[in-house]
Scaffold this active site. Structure first.
Site, PDB file in Angstrom:
ATOM      1  CE  LYS A  22      -2.749   2.918   2.934  1.00 50.90           C
ATOM      2  NZ  LYS A  22      -3.217   3.218   4.280  1.00 50.90           N
ATOM      3  CG  ASN A  23       2.681   2.578   3.554  1.00 54.42           C
ATOM      4  OD1 ASN A  23       1.538   3.038   3.535  1.00 54.42           O
ATOM      5  ND2 ASN A  23       3.226   2.122   4.664  1.00 54.42           N
ATOM      6  NE  ARG A  97      -2.746  11.784   6.857  1.00 61.48           N
ATOM      7  CZ  ARG A  97      -2.744  12.880   7.611  1.00 61.48           C
ATOM      8  NH1 ARG A  97      -1.873  13.837   7.382  1.00 61.48           N
ATOM      9  NH2 ARG A  97      -3.622  13.028   8.587  1.00 61.48           N
ATOM     10  CG  ASP A 121      -5.033   5.270   9.850  1.00 63.80           C
ATOM     11  OD1 ASP A 121      -6.119   4.893   9.408  1.00 63.80           O
ATOM     12  OD2 ASP A 121      -3.947   4.740   9.567  1.00 63.80           O
ATOM     13  CG  ASP A 320       2.482   1.403   9.281  1.00 62.05           C
ATOM     14  OD1 ASP A 320       1.997   2.260  10.030  1.00 62.05           O
ATOM     15  OD2 ASP A 320       2.672   1.589   8.068  1.00 62.05           O
ATOM     16  CG  MET A 342       5.962   8.760  13.564  1.00 57.20           C
ATOM     17  SD  MET A 342       6.255   7.963  11.977  1.00 57.20           S
ATOM     18  CE  MET A 342       7.985   7.552  12.087  1.00 57.20           C
TER      19      MET A 342
END
Length: 435
Positions: A22-23, A97, A121, A320, A342
């Site tokens: 996905k990223n 995002r 999110d 993640d 983070m």
């Protein structure tokens, strides 16, 4: 609001193949705007966030053809820049995002890039300063409409420069790289992110005619070129999904094979899971996880002190995966401190695990101590709401290991990051239904 019903306590078995990353997809898809020529991309995950971005590109005027499952061609030869000022774009862009990464390519090729303040999110603040400070250093003028929460950057022609990023932001680095490849002169980016997905973007841009050196390091040098051409690209498998399936196998004490994981791009992920006592075997490019009949034991540090697992910029552990590791630790033998550096809200789902019987002390918004049950007592089924993608999957893993039938609401959050997750889990024996 969609719902999963999960009957827990069953062992799983078989093979599961991770989706495309996905990223990576969110970066790569934005990069098609840098050329008027055809770009072919395969292994694109069929998930909500990626499909939203594809729809945004189509509304911008990109010609898109679906060639097969996860396979598309893109041609951005007739872009409708007026769409960027439309009410529809302000609405559509706000819900994703990853839409922020449209700005760099648009600015580089067309001299202007606009974006509404992106949502996403509920995991805490995600600053956009790194993106826009980079564009400003390249010569762009920045403006912000407070009433509409609408950002804009404009420049007749970007000029290469030296910059030291205030944080090694993956999306920030990607956005600045995409802007710099068409700038006049040389751009040097120090403290650049160097995740495999960013490496993939840089390699793709070089195939298109860009001149990027230092790929895989935190010092990137980019010699601007006049234009870029078309190319073909294949996405890496999603490392977060791979980590999720490792956690799932451990929690359900299942024998699973994770196929085609691109081992060489996993960094220290296998090492971290081994520190938590998980046995992993490499077979070709697959991960084989045996049934952990006797459980798994967390390693202490060599002086006997409690292990800390924390996120860090690559090659450190991706943030993640911390929620997956936290859930998995609830049934380990031993204790671990999870330090989420983070995002200040990402650990706030632990109250649901405590309701299920997990022994967790939430120390502050960034740290939680987990005391493992060593499978001597099962988690108990409950009703939950998914707050974000990663927490949602972590709760799903907890439910699959728990005794009884659990319900998870707001599963649209999970669908944003995981392709057909219920269908794929049923194929390996999970008792899960979508309501």
């Amino acid at each position: 609001m969609g719902t999963f019903r999960i009957e827990g306590g069953h062992q799983l078995h078989g093979e599961i193949t991770p989706q495309g990353a996905k990223n990576e997809a969110l970066q790569i898809l934005c990069a098609v705007l840098l050329t008027s020529e055809k770009v072919s991309i395969t292994n694109i995950p069929d998930i909500v966030d990626v499909n939203k971005l594809i729809s945004l590109l189509e509304d911008l005027g990109v010609k898109i053809q679906k060639k097969g499952q996860g396979s598309y061609t893109f041609m951005a030869d007739d872009i409708n820049l007026e769409y960027l000022q439309s009410a529809q774009f302000k609405e559509d862009g706000r819900g994703l995002r990853g839409s922020i990464m449209l700005v760099g390519p648009l600015l580089a090729r067309f001299g202007k890039g606009y974006i509404p303040k992106p949502g996403g999110d509920k995991i805490g603040r995600r600053r956009l300063d790194t993106h826009f400070e980079g564009f400003i250093k390249l010569g762009a003028k920045f403006r912000y409409n407070k009433e509409e929460h609408f950002y804009g950057v404009e420049a007749k022609k970007l000029k290469g420069t030296y910059m030291l990023l205030d944080e090694a932001s993956v999306t920030g680095t990607a956005n600045i790289v995409m802007a710099a490849v068409l700038a006049d002169g040389k751009t040097t980016i120090y403290n650049a992110a160097c995740e495999p997905y960013l490496q993939q973007l840089c390699k793709m841009l070089n195939r298109m005619g860009a001149k990027i050196t230092g790929i895989g390091s935190n010092l990137l040098e980019i010699e601007g070129v006049e234009s870029l051409g078309g190319t073909e690209h294949r996405m890496l498998p999603d490392m977060i999904e791979i980590g999720s399936w490792i956690g799932l196998a451990a929690m359900t004490r299942s024998n699973l094979t994770i196929k085609d994981v691109s081992w060489d791009d996993l960094g220290q992920i296998p090492t971290v899971f081994r520190k938590l006592g998980i046995q992993l075997e490499r077979k070709g490019d697959d991960i084989v996880i045996p049934e952990h009949k006797d459980g798994y034991e967390i390693q202490n540090y060599i002086d006997g002190s409690i292990l800390t697992v924390a996120d860090a910029p690559w090659p450190g552990l991706t943030p993640d995966l911390l929620s997956i590791i936290l859930v998995m630790a609830t049934q380990a033998k031993g204790e671990v401190l999870i330090h989420q550096k983070m995002f200040e809200s990402r650990l706030f789902f632990v109250d649901k695990l405590i309701d299920m019987g997990a022994k967790i002390i939430l120390c502050d918004p960034h740290r939680a101590t987990v005391i493992g049950h060593n499978f001597k007592s099962s988690l108990k089924a409950t009703t939950m709401v998914s707050p974000d993608i990663r927490a949602g999957v972590s709760l799903l893993i907890a439910a699959l290991s728990a005794k009884g039938t659990s319900t998870i609401h707001n599963i649209e959050q999970i669908d944003r990051g995981y392709e057909n997750i219920d269908t794929r889990l049923r194929a390996i024996g999970a008792k899960i239904t979508r309501v």
